[in-house]
Motif scaffolding. Sequence first.
Motif, PDB file in Angstrom:
ATOM      1  N   ILE A 182       0.852  -1.189   0.000  1.00 25.40           N
ATOM      2  CA  ILE A 182       0.000   0.000   0.000  1.00 25.40           C
ATOM      3  C   ILE A 182       0.888   1.240   0.000  1.00 25.40           C
ATOM      4  N   ASP A 183       0.644   2.142  -0.918  1.00 21.85           N
ATOM      5  CA  ASP A 183       1.444   3.358  -1.045  1.00 21.85           C
ATOM      6  C   ASP A 183       0.998   4.366   0.021  1.00 21.85           C
ATOM      7  N   PHE A 184       1.921   4.741   0.903  1.00 19.49           N
ATOM      8  CA  PHE A 184       1.588   5.693   1.957  1.00 19.49           C
ATOM      9  C   PHE A 184       2.803   6.531   2.327  1.00 19.49           C
ATOM     10  N   VAL A 185       2.541   7.661   2.981  1.00 17.96           N
ATOM     11  CA  VAL A 185       3.588   8.522   3.524  1.00 17.96           C
ATOM     12  C   VAL A 185       3.198   8.872   4.956  1.00 17.96           C
TER      13      VAL A 185
ATOM     14  N   GLU B  15      -6.969  -7.235  14.675  1.00 14.27           N
ATOM     15  CA  GLU B  15      -7.744  -6.100  14.167  1.00 14.27           C
ATOM     16  C   GLU B  15      -6.927  -5.271  13.188  1.00 14.27           C
ATOM     17  N   ILE B  16      -5.652  -5.060  13.515  1.00 15.82           N
ATOM     18  CA  ILE B  16      -4.786  -4.275  12.635  1.00 15.82           C
ATOM     19  C   ILE B  16      -4.661  -4.947  11.269  1.00 15.82           C
ATOM     20  N   LEU B  17      -4.487  -6.252  11.258  1.00 17.71           N
ATOM     21  CA  LEU B  17      -4.365  -6.984   9.992  1.00 17.71           C
ATOM     22  C   LEU B  17      -5.648  -6.884   9.174  1.00 17.71           C
ATOM     23  N   TYR B  18      -6.778  -6.965   9.853  1.00 19.01           N
ATOM     24  CA  TYR B  18      -8.068  -6.843   9.170  1.00 19.01           C
ATOM     25  C   TYR B  18      -8.227  -5.451   8.567  1.00 19.01           C
ATOM     26  N   VAL B  19      -7.854  -4.417   9.345  1.00 18.26           N
ATOM     27  CA  VAL B  19      -7.966  -3.036   8.869  1.00 18.26           C
ATOM     28  C   VAL B  19      -7.111  -2.830   7.618  1.00 18.26           C
ATOM     29  N   VAL B  20      -5.908  -3.364   7.626  1.00 17.93           N
ATOM     30  CA  VAL B  20      -5.016  -3.194   6.472  1.00 17.93           C
ATOM     31  C   VAL B  20      -5.596  -3.891   5.245  1.00 17.93           C
ATOM     32  N   ASP B  21      -6.195  -5.056   5.425  1.00 14.53           N
ATOM     33  CA  ASP B  21      -6.833  -5.749   4.302  1.00 14.53           C
ATOM     34  C   ASP B  21      -7.962  -4.901   3.710  1.00 14.53           C
TER      35      ASP B  21
ATOM     36  N   THR C  52     -10.128  -1.111  -0.307  1.00  8.81           N
ATOM     37  CA  THR C  52     -10.823   0.165  -0.487  1.00  8.81           C
ATOM     38  C   THR C  52     -10.013   1.102  -1.374  1.00  8.81           C
ATOM     39  N   ILE C  53      -8.721   1.185  -1.137  1.00  5.70           N
ATOM     40  CA  ILE C  53      -7.865   2.055  -1.947  1.00  5.70           C
ATOM     41  C   ILE C  53      -7.832   1.577  -3.397  1.00  5.70           C
TER      42      ILE C  53
END
Length: 381
Positions: free
Chosen positions: A281-284, A363-369, A374-375
């Motif tokens: 995922i592309d992020f800054v 939960e963190i892994l689910y959110v990232v998925d 979504t992105i």
Amino acid sequence: MSIYLDHAATTPIDPRVKEAMDPYLIDAFGNPSSIHTYGRDVRAAIDAARETIARSIHATDPSEIVFTSGGTEADNMALRGVMVEARSSGKKHLITSQIEHHAILDTCEYLEKLGFEITYVPVDSSGLVHLQDIQNAIRPDTALISIMFGNNEIGTLQPVREIGELARERGILFHVDAVQALGLEEMDVSDLQVDLMSISAHKICGPKGIGALYVHKKVKMMPQMFGGYQERRRRAGTENVPGIIGFAKAVALRIQERERYREHLKQLRRELFRALKVKQIDFVQNGHGEQSLLHIVNLSFPGIDSETLLMNLDIAGIAVSSGSACTSGTIHKSHVIEALQVGEERVDSAIRFSFGQSNTIKEILYVVDILRDTIQRLSKT
């Protein structure tokens, strides 16, 4: 699945805090200003709570803790109280930063209407205030410096001790908004040379509607509320007794469990960044990469509108916040990220994740998925 990652906004009350508050909602109902037994018992509980909160920031005298309705009132009381009092001695200048909470910035705007003069020092691209900028802003009529401990949007921790030393050398009072840092960072108001500090309960699993302002005994300030002897005439009005009891319990628990909590937050942060990279995922990151509050991570996702992303995550049951806020139907961009001068794209695509004690790595892994899916979907529209 419903996941709450907006703990910088507010936190759920810890059941142990609620348990401590319950007797003061029904049985221990006396007015603490009354001299009979009902009042004296409640007064004793308030005194004990004040001592607990004073110890948590290493204040030497519990009477230096003034209870307020929250962090916003504490910020207002500090700035307005000090500046109005200082005007009688010819001092009318205040120094703050461009990335303070609106409780500070809006109060400064009000003070300017009263004839006071404010200097808003800049921050660098990581959100750090530079000591030299504060030093350059100091004038003979500077009465107060107000800089937050850690930023509520990007998490960047400020050089509080160095600013405190500078302020003390120049004979200037120093106020710190420590609402986000309470219970996470070690705080010693004497060591930091802080004269006033704002704190709040609902950021540490305590109740809403209760906060406090630490006021060093040497500080002279004009009260902002009148009509009673409460809080040594510094803040009139019958005390929020259940709130005060809950605040003290939340503080005691957080101090007792702080190291374990900090380690938990570190694990969540590491997992978030690891998973984002694994999912490509592309992020800054916005804010300082290392000198930061552990529970706040602010990320920009290039090409993705933060409000649209926020709404899609909400539909998926994920509660986070964006770098902007919606008020009366008008979108306001984050003044904090704008102050970093990192470009409009990062301002428009910023999302704040803020962790709490109930969050899990699962939960963190689910959110990232969900974030990845979504992105990808939004990128195609």
